[in-house]
Design a protein around this motif. Sequence first.
Motif, short mmCIF file in Angstrom:
data_model
loop_
_atom_site.label_atom_id
_atom_site.label_comp_id
_atom_site.label_asym_id
_atom_site.label_seq_id
_atom_site.Cartn_x
_atom_site.Cartn_y
_atom_site.Cartn_z
N GLU A 199 0.83 -1.20 0.00
CA GLU A 199 0.00 0.00 0.00
C GLU A 199 0.87 1.26 0.00
O GLU A 199 1.95 1.29 0.58
CB GLU A 199 -0.91 0.02 1.23
CG GLU A 199 -1.91 -1.14 1.30
CD GLU A 199 -2.99 -1.04 0.26
OE1 GLU A 199 -3.29 0.11 -0.18
OE2 GLU A 199 -3.54 -2.07 -0.13
N VAL A 200 0.37 2.29 -0.66
CA VAL A 200 1.04 3.58 -0.70
C VAL A 200 0.12 4.60 -0.02
O VAL A 200 -1.02 4.79 -0.44
CB VAL A 200 1.33 4.03 -2.14
CG1 VAL A 200 1.97 5.43 -2.15
CG2 VAL A 200 2.23 3.03 -2.84
N ASP A 201 0.60 5.22 1.03
CA ASP A 201 -0.21 6.19 1.77
C ASP A 201 -0.17 7.56 1.09
O ASP A 201 0.83 7.94 0.48
CB ASP A 201 0.29 6.32 3.21
CG ASP A 201 0.13 5.03 4.00
OD1 ASP A 201 -0.83 4.29 3.70
OD2 ASP A 201 0.96 4.76 4.88
N GLY A 202 -1.27 8.29 1.22
CA GLY A 202 -1.30 9.68 0.77
C GLY A 202 -1.38 9.89 -0.72
O GLY A 202 -1.06 10.97 -1.21
N ARG B 114 -7.39 7.74 -3.42
CA ARG B 114 -8.20 7.05 -2.43
C ARG B 114 -7.53 5.76 -1.99
O ARG B 114 -7.65 5.33 -0.86
CB ARG B 114 -9.58 6.75 -3.03
CG ARG B 114 -10.54 6.04 -2.09
CD ARG B 114 -11.89 5.81 -2.74
NE ARG B 114 -12.77 5.06 -1.87
CZ ARG B 114 -13.98 4.66 -2.21
NH1 ARG B 114 -14.46 4.95 -3.41
NH2 ARG B 114 -14.72 3.96 -1.38
N SER B 115 -6.81 5.13 -2.92
CA SER B 115 -6.07 3.91 -2.62
C SER B 115 -4.98 3.78 -3.66
O SER B 115 -5.14 4.18 -4.82
CB SER B 115 -7.00 2.70 -2.65
OG SER B 115 -6.31 1.51 -2.31
N ARG C 245 -1.38 1.10 -4.76
CA ARG C 245 -0.55 -0.07 -4.51
C ARG C 245 0.61 -0.09 -5.50
O ARG C 245 0.43 0.27 -6.67
CB ARG C 245 -1.38 -1.35 -4.66
CG ARG C 245 -2.49 -1.47 -3.63
CD ARG C 245 -3.47 -2.57 -3.99
NE ARG C 245 -2.86 -3.89 -3.98
CZ ARG C 245 -2.69 -4.62 -2.89
NH1 ARG C 245 -3.11 -4.17 -1.72
NH2 ARG C 245 -2.14 -5.82 -2.95
#
Length: 203
Positions: A130-133, A136-137, A139
Motif C-alpha cells: 500500500e502507498v499512503d497519501g 483514495r487507494s 498499490r
Amino acid sequence: MIDAPPPLWDPPRPRRPRLWPAWLGGSLSLLTVLAVAGIVIATVNAGRESRYSKSDVCAALDLAAITARLGVPAPEPQKSTVPGVCRYPVLEPGGLRAGGGGLSVTFFDNALAAWWSWQGQTSEDDGAREVDGLGRSARVTTEEAGVGSVTGCSVQLRVLDSNVTVLSQIVAYGDLASRPCDDLESVTTALIDSTRASLARLA
C-alpha cells in the motif's frame, strides 16, 4: 360492638407509568435512524463524485521527479492510439534507449464505477504494498529482471482516485550511470511523486 382488627397488609396503590423511559428509547431509535441515513447519504454522494474529466493525459504528464532520479533528459511523451494512455522513452544523455514508461488513466462516470473496477484490478496475493497519501487507494510493485548480460528493473503503481483508475509504470536498464536498480526504492519514490503531480494537473 367489637372493632375489626386492622389489615395485616396494605396493598400498594397503582402508580402512574413513567413516560421518560419510553421517550428515551424512542429518541435513541430516532438518532440511530438519522445516523444510518447520514452514512447512506454520504456514501451515495461519494459514489456520485467525478473529480476528473476526460482530457489529454500526455499534456498532464509530469516527469520531473523521474528524470531527476534517473539523470536523463526530459523525454517527449508519445500519445497512444488507446485513449487515456501516454508513453515515454527513457534515453541516456547520448540518445541511447535505456528503458521506458507510461501513464494510463481510465475515466469512469463516477467514483462508484471506478471503485468497482478497482476491486477487479487488485489482489492481496499480487505482492503489492500500500502507498499512503496517494488518491483514495494506491498499490505499488517492484521487480528486478535480466536477460543475459542486460539487467533491468521495473516499478508499477496502481491508483484509485475519485472517478479514475491509474496505471503508472517505468522500466529502466541497470547499467544507466545513475544505477537505478541499485536503489529501487528511490525509483519507486520518484514514480509516486511523478504520478501525484500528474494527477494534480489532470484534475
